[in-house]
Scaffold this active site. Structure first.
Site, PDB file in Angstrom:
ATOM      1  N   CYS A  88      64.868  -6.314  61.214  1.00 53.99           N
ATOM      2  CA  CYS A  88      66.306  -6.291  61.502  1.00 53.99           C
ATOM      3  C   CYS A  88      66.615  -6.790  62.919  1.00 53.99           C
ATOM      4  O   CYS A  88      66.211  -6.175  63.911  1.00 53.99           O
ATOM      5  CB  CYS A  88      66.777  -4.853  61.327  1.00 53.99           C
ATOM      6  SG  CYS A  88      68.477  -4.629  61.753  1.00 53.99           S
ATOM      7  N   CYS A 134      70.329 -13.008  61.408  1.00 49.65           N
ATOM      8  CA  CYS A 134      70.421 -11.735  60.674  1.00 49.65           C
ATOM      9  C   CYS A 134      69.627 -11.978  59.401  1.00 49.65           C
ATOM     10  O   CYS A 134      69.794 -13.022  58.750  1.00 49.65           O
ATOM     11  CB  CYS A 134      71.874 -11.397  60.352  1.00 49.65           C
ATOM     12  SG  CYS A 134      72.045 -10.054  59.149  1.00 49.65           S
TER      13      CYS A 134
END
Ligand code: DGL
Length: 263
Positions: free
Chosen positions: A74, A184
């Site tokens: 992440c 992302c």
């Protein structure tokens, strides 16, 4: 450190599978634990304090599982909590942004776009880490609120979603970037849509560099497992939805198990 221990991978949801799939391909003999924190997704709209609280549970869970390494797939947590936790645990921690910045900084480009979550962009992590290695790259950062939900809800081909993605992309293209980082892990799920409006070679998914680095680092420290191959998937909510949305990057044999925690 015992090389047969598992590698843990975590993300707020299915996005980390873009990294997991690359790892599994180049390191098929590792044992893996994947955790998708769907209950607290999207991370990109959370404050640094909230992210620190959330991830402390996740890191402690991985401690209880006695893993050898944690892959922070992440970007949002790499940007906001890695610095605080990097020396707090016995296992190795690999943060996606800091790990990939050097390779990205060596690309033959002058103008680079970055699409990421609001929390990643407001941390300034991509620009800071890339300019640390090469200050001649001009970095244009843009937050893309809504993109993560589009992926988690599997709505990438809805008209409204395509319109939002195109609007963001048009805004970014005004800077004339030579490449755009998908900062992302959820965004590679949107490549089909992005490629309708700009050549697909424009977009860089850092997960390829990331997986290669993890492999060479484990190798260097003699931590590669040649004897595993197990995988376990956990989510903090919505196991059915996870399995459906995951499909594009990784076909799960079974539904993930529920791992509930209160934060
Ligand atoms: N996929 C994560 C990232 O790479 C977080 C997305 C979110 O939950 O907002 O930043």
């Amino acid at each position: 450190m015992n090389k047969n221990k598992s590698i843990a991978v975590f993300d707020s949801g299915v996005g980390g599978l873009t990294v997991y799939e690359k790892l599994k391909t180049i390191l098929p003999n590792e044992n893996y634990i994947y955790f998708g924190d769907l209950k607290n997704s999207p991370y990109g709209q959370k404050s640094k304090e909230q992210l620190l609280d959330i991830t402390s549970y996740i890191f402690n869970y991985f401690t209880s599982r006695d893993v050898k390494a944690v892959v922070m797939a992440c970007n949002t947590t790499s940007a906001n909590v890695y610095e605080e936790y990097k020396n707090s645990f016995d296992y190795k921690i690999y943060p996606i942004i800091q790990t990939c910045a050097k390779v990205i900084s060596e690309l033959p480009i002058k103008k680079l776009g970055v699409f990421a979550t609001s929390a990643t962009i407001s941390s300034g992590a991509y620009k800071r880490e890339i300019n640390k290695y090469n200050e001649n790259i001009e970095v244009f950062e843009m937050a893309c609120p809504g993109w993560v939900q589009i992926v988690e809800e599997n709505k990438q081909h809805d008209e409204k979603s395509i319109q939002l993605i195109k609007e963001n992309l048009d805004g970014m293209l005004k800077n004339n970037p030579e490449k755009i980082i998908l900062g992302c892990t959820h965004y590679p799920f949107l490549l089909d849509v992005l490629s309708q409006f700009a050549p697909s070679e424009t977009f860089i998914d850092p997960s390829e560099f990331f997986a290669q680095y993890i492999k060479s680092d484990l190798e260097k420290h003699e931590l590669l497992n040649s004897d595993g191959g197990d995988e376990e998937f956990f989510v903090s909510a919505n196991p059915k939805e996870f399995k459906v949305a995951a499909k594009m990057f990784y076909e799960l044999k079974n539904e993930p198990k529920l791992l509930e925690y209160q934060y």
